[in-house]
Design a protein around this motif. Structure first.
Motif, PDB file in Angstrom:
ATOM      1  N   PRO A  82       0.838  -1.214   0.000  1.00  0.00           N
ATOM      2  CA  PRO A  82       0.000   0.000   0.000  1.00  0.00           C
ATOM      3  C   PRO A  82       0.872   1.263   0.000  1.00  0.00           C
ATOM      4  O   PRO A  82       1.960   1.279   0.579  1.00  0.00           O
ATOM      5  CB  PRO A  82      -0.792  -0.112   1.303  1.00  0.00           C
ATOM      6  CG  PRO A  82      -0.781  -1.572   1.625  1.00  0.00           C
ATOM      7  CD  PRO A  82       0.524  -2.098   1.136  1.00  0.00           C
ATOM      8  N   VAL A  83       0.366   2.291  -0.641  1.00  0.00           N
ATOM      9  CA  VAL A  83       1.125   3.535  -0.781  1.00  0.00           C
ATOM     10  C   VAL A  83       1.590   4.098   0.561  1.00  0.00           C
ATOM     11  O   VAL A  83       2.748   4.516   0.690  1.00  0.00           O
ATOM     12  CB  VAL A  83       0.301   4.584  -1.565  1.00  0.00           C
ATOM     13  CG1 VAL A  83       1.004   5.946  -1.556  1.00  0.00           C
ATOM     14  CG2 VAL A  83       0.088   4.129  -2.999  1.00  0.00           C
ATOM     15  N   PRO A  84       0.741   4.149   1.597  1.00  0.00           N
ATOM     16  CA  PRO A  84       1.221   4.701   2.882  1.00  0.00           C
ATOM     17  C   PRO A  84       2.436   3.971   3.437  1.00  0.00           C
ATOM     18  O   PRO A  84       3.421   4.595   3.849  1.00  0.00           O
ATOM     19  CB  PRO A  84       0.001   4.548   3.796  1.00  0.00           C
ATOM     20  CG  PRO A  84      -1.165   4.560   2.876  1.00  0.00           C
ATOM     21  CD  PRO A  84      -0.699   3.834   1.654  1.00  0.00           C
ATOM     22  N   ASP A  85       2.391   2.634   3.455  1.00  0.00           N
ATOM     23  CA  ASP A  85       3.524   1.879   3.978  1.00  0.00           C
ATOM     24  C   ASP A  85       4.741   2.026   3.065  1.00  0.00           C
ATOM     25  O   ASP A  85       5.888   1.998   3.536  1.00  0.00           O
ATOM     26  CB  ASP A  85       3.159   0.410   4.111  1.00  0.00           C
ATOM     27  CG  ASP A  85       2.292   0.143   5.339  1.00  0.00           C
ATOM     28  OD1 ASP A  85       1.924   1.129   6.001  1.00  0.00           O
ATOM     29  OD2 ASP A  85       1.997  -1.026   5.629  1.00  0.00           O
ATOM     30  N   LEU A  86       4.506   2.185   1.777  1.00  0.00           N
ATOM     31  CA  LEU A  86       5.602   2.386   0.830  1.00  0.00           C
ATOM     32  C   LEU A  86       6.329   3.695   1.133  1.00  0.00           C
ATOM     33  O   LEU A  86       7.565   3.738   1.207  1.00  0.00           O
ATOM     34  CB  LEU A  86       5.046   2.403  -0.597  1.00  0.00           C
ATOM     35  CG  LEU A  86       6.047   2.544  -1.739  1.00  0.00           C
ATOM     36  CD1 LEU A  86       6.959   1.332  -1.810  1.00  0.00           C
ATOM     37  CD2 LEU A  86       5.307   2.729  -3.067  1.00  0.00           C
ATOM     38  N   VAL A  87       5.574   4.773   1.336  1.00  0.00           N
ATOM     39  CA  VAL A  87       6.167   6.076   1.625  1.00  0.00           C
ATOM     40  C   VAL A  87       6.899   6.055   2.960  1.00  0.00           C
ATOM     41  O   VAL A  87       8.005   6.590   3.090  1.00  0.00           O
ATOM     42  CB  VAL A  87       5.086   7.183   1.627  1.00  0.00           C
ATOM     43  CG1 VAL A  87       5.666   8.513   2.094  1.00  0.00           C
ATOM     44  CG2 VAL A  87       4.502   7.343   0.232  1.00  0.00           C
ATOM     45  N   VAL A  88       6.294   5.410   3.964  1.00  0.00           N
ATOM     46  CA  VAL A  88       6.935   5.312   5.274  1.00  0.00           C
ATOM     47  C   VAL A  88       8.249   4.551   5.163  1.00  0.00           C
ATOM     48  O   VAL A  88       9.264   4.922   5.756  1.00  0.00           O
ATOM     49  CB  VAL A  88       5.994   4.645   6.297  1.00  0.00           C
ATOM     50  CG1 VAL A  88       6.744   4.315   7.583  1.00  0.00           C
ATOM     51  CG2 VAL A  88       4.818   5.561   6.609  1.00  0.00           C
ATOM     52  N   GLY A  89       8.245   3.472   4.394  1.00  0.00           N
ATOM     53  CA  GLY A  89       9.460   2.684   4.214  1.00  0.00           C
ATOM     54  C   GLY A  89      10.577   3.473   3.558  1.00  0.00           C
ATOM     55  O   GLY A  89      11.735   3.411   3.992  1.00  0.00           O
ATOM     56  N   VAL A  90      10.254   4.249   2.526  1.00  0.00           N
ATOM     57  CA  VAL A  90      11.258   5.074   1.857  1.00  0.00           C
ATOM     58  C   VAL A  90      11.772   6.152   2.803  1.00  0.00           C
ATOM     59  O   VAL A  90      12.964   6.476   2.801  1.00  0.00           O
ATOM     60  CB  VAL A  90      10.671   5.701   0.572  1.00  0.00           C
ATOM     61  CG1 VAL A  90      11.670   6.664  -0.064  1.00  0.00           C
ATOM     62  CG2 VAL A  90      10.298   4.610  -0.425  1.00  0.00           C
ATOM     63  N   THR A  91      10.887   6.708   3.614  1.00  0.00           N
ATOM     64  CA  THR A  91      11.304   7.730   4.579  1.00  0.00           C
ATOM     65  C   THR A  91      12.286   7.168   5.593  1.00  0.00           C
ATOM     66  O   THR A  91      13.320   7.783   5.897  1.00  0.00           O
ATOM     67  CB  THR A  91      10.076   8.306   5.323  1.00  0.00           C
ATOM     68  OG1 THR A  91       9.142   8.825   4.379  1.00  0.00           O
ATOM     69  CG2 THR A  91      10.495   9.413   6.271  1.00  0.00           C
ATOM     70  N   ILE A  92      11.980   5.990   6.127  1.00  0.00           N
ATOM     71  CA  ILE A  92      12.886   5.369   7.096  1.00  0.00           C
ATOM     72  C   ILE A  92      14.238   5.085   6.457  1.00  0.00           C
ATOM     73  O   ILE A  92      15.292   5.327   7.059  1.00  0.00           O
ATOM     74  CB  ILE A  92      12.261   4.075   7.649  1.00  0.00           C
ATOM     75  CG1 ILE A  92      11.014   4.409   8.478  1.00  0.00           C
ATOM     76  CG2 ILE A  92      13.271   3.297   8.492  1.00  0.00           C
ATOM     77  CD1 ILE A  92      10.235   3.197   8.929  1.00  0.00           C
ATOM     78  N   ALA A  93      14.222   4.591   5.217  1.00  0.00           N
ATOM     79  CA  ALA A  93      15.479   4.310   4.511  1.00  0.00           C
ATOM     80  C   ALA A  93      16.278   5.595   4.313  1.00  0.00           C
ATOM     81  O   ALA A  93      17.506   5.606   4.444  1.00  0.00           O
ATOM     82  CB  ALA A  93      15.193   3.647   3.167  1.00  0.00           C
TER      83      ALA A  93
END
Length: 310
Positions: free
Chosen positions: A225-236
């Motif tokens: 899902p887009v929200p988890d995708l964005v959160v993952g990129v932010t953490i990275a």
């Protein structure tokens, strides 16, 4: 000398240690088996599109942030591509290289050039944090188990810093002197409409990065899902600030396995993240090598200038 070599070796050692820990926990045979011609081809095409689009957006943002230098889009793209060669080792080295090239190609001094480069990096982080907060607000604080307080603290700190640098009011002796440093000039002096324009370009740049990660996941049949995708990129992105890994190799894999663990098995996630990291490193190293003559040109001109003044 020993300390200097230790600092240089730290990213490589960090990557090896993190990858070794992951290898002990994940079936490497299964990870290798997860890679096929289809996934590699799709990811390769996504990297080509990302490389071209992101470089144009990088050049546009750089040129628009420094309009007084009359830096052309083509020159901005060339020097940005040239800086990729050192950015592969760590993003701070790439920022230093870009600052040096801006001094020679755009006529900026070191302080102002560094300020422009730092502002672009800060805008990237700010856009990512804003998108992350939006996604967390959309889905709830459980998205990817992100620590909302940490993200909000980073956002608040950036907002306070922005206001303090931009305010016309006096802040007192030490703060006013610090705010007057050339490194803060890009943030303090750039008109707000232009700053918004550059921020929008950085938003598009961040969107291309999120799109690349999404394409990498989907090339392995993983739907996030887009929200988890964005959160993952932010953490990275936040982890990449730490100078503990070579080109994000190791930290990127650990992030993938943690953030996206609910959407695929560990072997597939490890294969996807490794192929993505290696692809990004290879792409940027190649682009940097193609434009490495920018560095050679700088060295020749500097040597000639010193010969004339001696």
């Amino acid at each position: 000398m020993t300390a200097q070599w230790a600092r240089r070796a730290l990213p490589f050692v960090g990557s090896l240690v993190i990858l070794a820990v992951l290898a002990a926990r994940v079936d490497l045979g299964g990870a290798v088996a997860a890679v096929d011609a289809r996934s590699a081809t799709l990811l390769g095409l996504a990297l080509l599109v990302y490389g071209g689009v992101s470089l144009v957006l990088e050049g546009l943002a750089l040129a628009r942030l420094l309009p007084q230098t009359r830096l052309s889009l083509a020159t901005a793209m060339r020097i940005k591509a040239a800086s990729y060669l050192l950015a592969v080792l760590h993003f701070t080295l790439g920022m230093g290289a870009l600052t040096l090239l801006l001094r020679r190609r755009a006529g900026t001094d070191i302080g102002r050039g560094a300020g422009a480069v730092l502002l672009l990096a800060a805008l990237d982080l700010g856009v990512l944090i804003a998108l992350c907060l939006l996604c967390v607000a959309w889905t709830g604080t459980g998205a990817a188990e992100v620590r909302l307080s940490v993200v909000m603290g980073a956002a608040l700190a950036m907002m306070v810093g922005f206001v303090l640098v931009r305010t016309p009011r006096s802040l007192g002796g030490p703060l006013d002197r610090m705010r007057a440093l050339p490194v803060f000039e890009a943030l303090a002096a750039t008109p707000l409409p232009r700053l918004v324009e550059v921020a929008f370009l950085r938003l598009l740049f961040v969107v291309t990065l999120v799109g690349l990660v999404n394409a990498a996941l989907r090339s392995f049949g993983i739907s996030v899902p887009v929200p988890d995708l964005v959160v993952g990129v932010t953490i990275a992105a936040l982890l990449s600030v730490l100078p503990i890994a070579f080109g994000g190799l190791g930290t990127g894999q650990a992030t993938f396995l943690w953030v996206f663990r609910d959407y695929a098995d560990q072997e597939t996630l490890l294969a996807c993240s490794l192929l993505l990291s290696i692809g990004i490193i290879a792409m940027r190293a190649t682009m940097g090598a193609v434009f490495a003559r920018e560095y050679a040109r700088e060295a020749r001109e500097l040597a000639a200038a010193e010969a004339l003044t001696s």
